[in-house]
Design a protein around this motif. Structure first.
Motif, PDB file in Angstrom:
ATOM      1  N   ILE A  58       0.603  -1.358  -0.123  1.00 39.23           N
ATOM      2  CA  ILE A  58       0.268   0.300   0.293  1.00 39.23           C
ATOM      3  C   ILE A  58       1.342   1.139   0.091  1.00 39.23           C
ATOM      4  O   ILE A  58       1.975   1.269   0.817  1.00 39.23           O
ATOM      5  CB  ILE A  58      -0.421   0.148   1.299  1.00 39.23           C
ATOM      6  CG1 ILE A  58      -2.134  -1.310   1.249  1.00 39.23           C
ATOM      7  CG2 ILE A  58      -1.552   1.254   1.339  1.00 39.23           C
ATOM      8  CD1 ILE A  58      -2.335  -1.255   2.432  1.00 39.23           C
ATOM      9  N   THR A  59       0.087   2.032  -1.317  1.00 37.84           N
ATOM     10  CA  THR A  59       1.628   3.171  -1.034  1.00 37.84           C
ATOM     11  C   THR A  59       0.476   4.721  -1.812  1.00 37.84           C
ATOM     12  O   THR A  59      -0.139   4.432  -2.079  1.00 37.84           O
ATOM     13  CB  THR A  59       2.735   2.964  -1.835  1.00 37.84           C
ATOM     14  OG1 THR A  59       3.657   4.165  -1.948  1.00 37.84           O
ATOM     15  CG2 THR A  59       2.659   2.676  -3.223  1.00 37.84           C
ATOM     16  N   SER A  60       1.599   5.512  -1.313  1.00 39.13           N
ATOM     17  CA  SER A  60       1.022   7.028  -1.718  1.00 39.13           C
ATOM     18  C   SER A  60       2.278   7.727  -2.900  1.00 39.13           C
ATOM     19  O   SER A  60       2.098   8.823  -3.331  1.00 39.13           O
ATOM     20  CB  SER A  60       0.637   8.217  -0.422  1.00 39.13           C
ATOM     21  OG  SER A  60       1.792   8.607  -0.039  1.00 39.13           O
ATOM     22  N   SER A  61       3.038   6.342  -3.221  1.00 35.63           N
ATOM     23  CA  SER A  61       4.069   7.529  -3.773  1.00 35.63           C
ATOM     24  C   SER A  61       4.727   7.184  -4.866  1.00 35.63           C
ATOM     25  O   SER A  61       3.885   6.230  -4.709  1.00 35.63           O
ATOM     26  CB  SER A  61       5.626   6.835  -2.664  1.00 35.63           C
ATOM     27  OG  SER A  61       6.595   7.146  -3.448  1.00 35.63           O
ATOM     28  N   PHE A  62       4.750   7.617  -5.298  1.00 34.09           N
ATOM     29  CA  PHE A  62       5.404   7.541  -7.538  1.00 34.09           C
ATOM     30  C   PHE A  62       6.570   6.573  -7.142  1.00 34.09           C
ATOM     31  O   PHE A  62       6.273   5.332  -8.014  1.00 34.09           O
ATOM     32  CB  PHE A  62       5.557   8.639  -8.117  1.00 34.09           C
ATOM     33  CG  PHE A  62       6.230   8.613  -9.527  1.00 34.09           C
ATOM     34  CD1 PHE A  62       5.552   7.884 -10.429  1.00 34.09           C
ATOM     35  CD2 PHE A  62       7.464   7.675  -9.789  1.00 34.09           C
ATOM     36  CE1 PHE A  62       5.810   7.253 -11.700  1.00 34.09           C
ATOM     37  CE2 PHE A  62       7.825   7.302 -10.646  1.00 34.09           C
ATOM     38  CZ  PHE A  62       7.152   7.677 -11.849  1.00 34.09           C
ATOM     39  N   HIS A  63       7.316   6.610  -6.286  1.00 35.39           N
ATOM     40  CA  HIS A  63       8.460   5.301  -6.436  1.00 35.39           C
ATOM     41  C   HIS A  63       8.228   4.113  -5.793  1.00 35.39           C
ATOM     42  O   HIS A  63       8.026   3.090  -6.337  1.00 35.39           O
ATOM     43  CB  HIS A  63       9.967   5.915  -5.877  1.00 35.39           C
ATOM     44  CG  HIS A  63      10.232   6.492  -7.186  1.00 35.39           C
ATOM     45  ND1 HIS A  63      10.246   7.997  -6.630  1.00 35.39           N
ATOM     46  CD2 HIS A  63      10.979   6.500  -8.141  1.00 35.39           C
ATOM     47  CE1 HIS A  63      10.707   8.507  -7.297  1.00 35.39           C
ATOM     48  NE2 HIS A  63      11.226   7.723  -8.842  1.00 35.39           N
ATOM     49  N   GLY A  64       7.075   4.031  -5.060  1.00 35.47           N
ATOM     50  CA  GLY A  64       6.313   3.134  -4.240  1.00 35.47           C
ATOM     51  C   GLY A  64       5.310   2.546  -5.239  1.00 35.47           C
ATOM     52  O   GLY A  64       5.408   1.427  -5.247  1.00 35.47           O
ATOM     53  N   THR A  65       4.717   3.078  -6.061  1.00 35.30           N
ATOM     54  CA  THR A  65       4.259   2.742  -7.346  1.00 35.30           C
ATOM     55  C   THR A  65       5.227   2.582  -8.604  1.00 35.30           C
ATOM     56  O   THR A  65       4.912   0.935  -8.808  1.00 35.30           O
ATOM     57  CB  THR A  65       3.295   3.970  -8.128  1.00 35.30           C
ATOM     58  OG1 THR A  65       2.137   4.674  -6.795  1.00 35.30           O
ATOM     59  CG2 THR A  65       2.503   3.484  -9.335  1.00 35.30           C
ATOM     60  N   ALA A  66       5.965   2.590  -7.958  1.00 33.74           N
ATOM     61  CA  ALA A  66       6.608   1.992  -9.456  1.00 33.74           C
ATOM     62  C   ALA A  66       7.405   0.742  -8.920  1.00 33.74           C
ATOM     63  O   ALA A  66       7.339  -0.335  -9.605  1.00 33.74           O
ATOM     64  CB  ALA A  66       8.014   3.152  -9.999  1.00 33.74           C
ATOM     65  N   PHE A  67       7.843   0.858  -8.119  1.00 29.67           N
ATOM     66  CA  PHE A  67       8.508  -0.146  -7.344  1.00 29.67           C
ATOM     67  C   PHE A  67       7.488  -1.566  -6.763  1.00 29.67           C
ATOM     68  O   PHE A  67       7.886  -2.993  -7.533  1.00 29.67           O
ATOM     69  CB  PHE A  67       9.321  -0.616  -6.394  1.00 29.67           C
ATOM     70  CG  PHE A  67      11.053   0.268  -6.922  1.00 29.67           C
ATOM     71  CD1 PHE A  67      11.709  -0.711  -7.471  1.00 29.67           C
ATOM     72  CD2 PHE A  67      11.260   2.096  -5.616  1.00 29.67           C
ATOM     73  CE1 PHE A  67      13.194  -0.202  -7.940  1.00 29.67           C
ATOM     74  CE2 PHE A  67      12.040   2.257  -6.220  1.00 29.67           C
ATOM     75  CZ  PHE A  67      13.267   1.056  -6.990  1.00 29.67           C
ATOM     76  N   SER A  68       6.553  -0.925  -7.281  1.00 29.03           N
ATOM     77  CA  SER A  68       5.405  -2.173  -6.827  1.00 29.03           C
ATOM     78  C   SER A  68       4.912  -2.866  -8.324  1.00 29.03           C
ATOM     79  O   SER A  68       4.909  -4.368  -8.257  1.00 29.03           O
ATOM     80  CB  SER A  68       3.818  -1.701  -6.259  1.00 29.03           C
ATOM     81  OG  SER A  68       3.934  -1.340  -4.781  1.00 29.03           O
ATOM     82  N   LYS A 122      -2.143   5.291 -15.491  1.00 31.98           N
ATOM     83  CA  LYS A 122      -3.447   5.112 -16.971  1.00 31.98           C
ATOM     84  C   LYS A 122      -2.738   4.659 -17.466  1.00 31.98           C
ATOM     85  O   LYS A 122      -2.858   4.194 -18.413  1.00 31.98           O
ATOM     86  CB  LYS A 122      -3.454   7.405 -17.194  1.00 31.98           C
ATOM     87  CG  LYS A 122      -4.934   7.154 -18.021  1.00 31.98           C
ATOM     88  CD  LYS A 122      -5.305   9.082 -17.754  1.00 31.98           C
ATOM     89  CE  LYS A 122      -5.963   8.490 -18.934  1.00 31.98           C
ATOM     90  NZ  LYS A 122      -6.904   9.803 -19.191  1.00 31.98           N
ATOM     91  N   LYS A 123      -1.117   5.276 -17.968  1.00 34.29           N
ATOM     92  CA  LYS A 123      -0.544   4.904 -19.113  1.00 34.29           C
ATOM     93  C   LYS A 123      -0.758   3.760 -19.701  1.00 34.29           C
ATOM     94  O   LYS A 123      -0.157   3.039 -20.485  1.00 34.29           O
ATOM     95  CB  LYS A 123       0.507   6.161 -19.259  1.00 34.29           C
ATOM     96  CG  LYS A 123       0.791   6.754 -19.170  1.00 34.29           C
ATOM     97  CD  LYS A 123       2.374   8.011 -19.456  1.00 34.29           C
ATOM     98  CE  LYS A 123       2.517   9.154 -20.102  1.00 34.29           C
ATOM     99  NZ  LYS A 123       3.235   9.635 -20.381  1.00 34.29           N
ATOM    100  N   LEU A 124      -0.634   2.984 -18.655  1.00 34.55           N
ATOM    101  CA  LEU A 124       0.154   1.302 -18.270  1.00 34.55           C
ATOM    102  C   LEU A 124      -1.351   0.541 -18.515  1.00 34.55           C
ATOM    103  O   LEU A 124      -1.459  -0.740 -18.135  1.00 34.55           O
ATOM    104  CB  LEU A 124       0.965   0.762 -17.106  1.00 34.55           C
ATOM    105  CG  LEU A 124       1.831   1.818 -17.128  1.00 34.55           C
ATOM    106  CD1 LEU A 124       2.621   1.245 -15.926  1.00 34.55           C
ATOM    107  CD2 LEU A 124       3.182   1.238 -18.336  1.00 34.55           C
ATOM    108  N   ASN A 125      -2.674   0.746 -18.226  1.00 36.28           N
ATOM    109  CA  ASN A 125      -3.829   0.344 -18.354  1.00 36.28           C
ATOM    110  C   ASN A 125      -4.037   0.042 -17.056  1.00 36.28           C
ATOM    111  O   ASN A 125      -4.170  -1.247 -16.845  1.00 36.28           O
ATOM    112  CB  ASN A 125      -4.273  -0.455 -19.690  1.00 36.28           C
ATOM    113  CG  ASN A 125      -3.970   0.215 -20.427  1.00 36.28           C
ATOM    114  OD1 ASN A 125      -4.837   1.641 -20.771  1.00 36.28           O
ATOM    115  ND2 ASN A 125      -3.394  -0.192 -21.606  1.00 36.28           N
ATOM    116  N   GLU A 126      -3.761   0.373 -15.879  1.00 35.06           N
ATOM    117  CA  GLU A 126      -3.366  -0.480 -14.248  1.00 35.06           C
ATOM    118  C   GLU A 126      -4.000   0.441 -13.643  1.00 35.06           C
ATOM    119  O   GLU A 126      -3.680   1.276 -12.399  1.00 35.06           O
ATOM    120  CB  GLU A 126      -2.445  -0.150 -14.158  1.00 35.06           C
ATOM    121  CG  GLU A 126      -1.206  -1.058 -14.493  1.00 35.06           C
ATOM    122  CD  GLU A 126      -1.578  -2.498 -14.928  1.00 35.06           C
ATOM    123  OE1 GLU A 126      -2.323  -3.079 -13.551  1.00 35.06           O
ATOM    124  OE2 GLU A 126      -0.649  -3.564 -15.191  1.00 35.06           O
ATOM    125  N   SER A 127      -5.156   1.140 -14.244  1.00 36.44           N
ATOM    126  CA  SER A 127      -5.269   3.142 -13.165  1.00 36.44           C
ATOM    127  C   SER A 127      -6.175   1.646 -12.150  1.00 36.44           C
ATOM    128  O   SER A 127      -6.329   2.689 -10.867  1.00 36.44           O
ATOM    129  CB  SER A 127      -6.731   3.440 -14.067  1.00 36.44           C
ATOM    130  OG  SER A 127      -5.557   4.487 -15.053  1.00 36.44           O
TER     131      SER A 127
END
Length: 226
Positions: free
Chosen positions: A169-179, A205-210
């Protein structure tokens, strides 16, 4: 990095201070201005700096809206994080498991009680230990989950926390990236302002993972299904 919220507008990030020779070409790769439209004053600073660059590569589409100011269209490139795969990061990650039980990793740049409450509930439902990795030092010492808080982390251990997590669970861009890089079940929750971070939302959105962007903790069932 041209995000004034982080750099405080230090001129060295524009490569314009006295020790940068004016006759040398300047190039950028995936520089960032953050996820909010700059003020007019800040935009003037960015425009002046950008015009000194022979090539301008940025991370956010926000720059594309300011094309006329720069006199040319910047190139939007991926965040440098995505230049490597999981195996590449594993080569520099801490080799051993640091947590001896399956765990739900929480990574947030700012204290947010809603995030912590959602994480507690999700860890209970998934029967996972709660591990909270954070880079801020305020607000945790009086919290009932303080035994689960891990303050700061070296780069190799930071990677290992994501590598070995059962879910994130994250609210960070890089948390999203590494997930994404490690293929983890994950949810991106709103920041303290109640909004899912714009950079993370745009990436998904770009990765169709919204569907990973969760504006309400009650919608995190997808993590249990993954």
């Amino acid at each position: 990095m041209w995000n004034s919220g982080i750099t405080r507008q230090q001129s060295s990030y524009f490569l314009t201070t006295w020790f940068y020779r004016p006759d040398l070409n300047r190039y950028s790769y995936a520089l960032s201005v953050g996820d909010k439209k700059p003020t007019s004053e800040r935009e003037n600073v960015l425009v002046k700096a950008a015009r000194k660059f022979q090539n301008l590569s940025v991370r956010e589409d926000l720059f594309m809206n300011m094309t006329d100011c720069y006199g040319r269209a910047p190139v939007v490139d991926p965040d440098p994080t995505f230049l490597l795969a999981a195996n590449d990061f594993n080569a520099i990650a801490y080799p051993k498991k640091m947590i001896d039980k399956p765990y739900l990793l929480v990574y947030s740049l700012m204290y947010n009680e809603q995030t912590w409450a959602a994480a507690r509930e999700m860890a209970r439902r998934m029967n996972l230990k709660l591990v909270i990795l954070q880079c801020y030092q305020y607000g945790w010492w009086g919290h009932p989950d303080r035994k689960d808080v891990y303050l700061a982390s070296s780069p190799d251990r930071f990677l290992a926390y994501f590598r070995d997590a059962s879910a994130v669970i994250t609210s960070s861009f890089h948390g999203t990236a590494f997930s994404l890089i490690y293929g983890k079940p994950f949810a991106v929750l709103p920041n303290h302002d109640g909004k899912v971070p714009a950079r993370s939302a745009l990436l998904l959105k770009k990765l169709n993972e919204s569907f990973h962007a969760v504006d309400c903790p009650d919608r995190m069932d997808l993590m249990e299904e993954a």
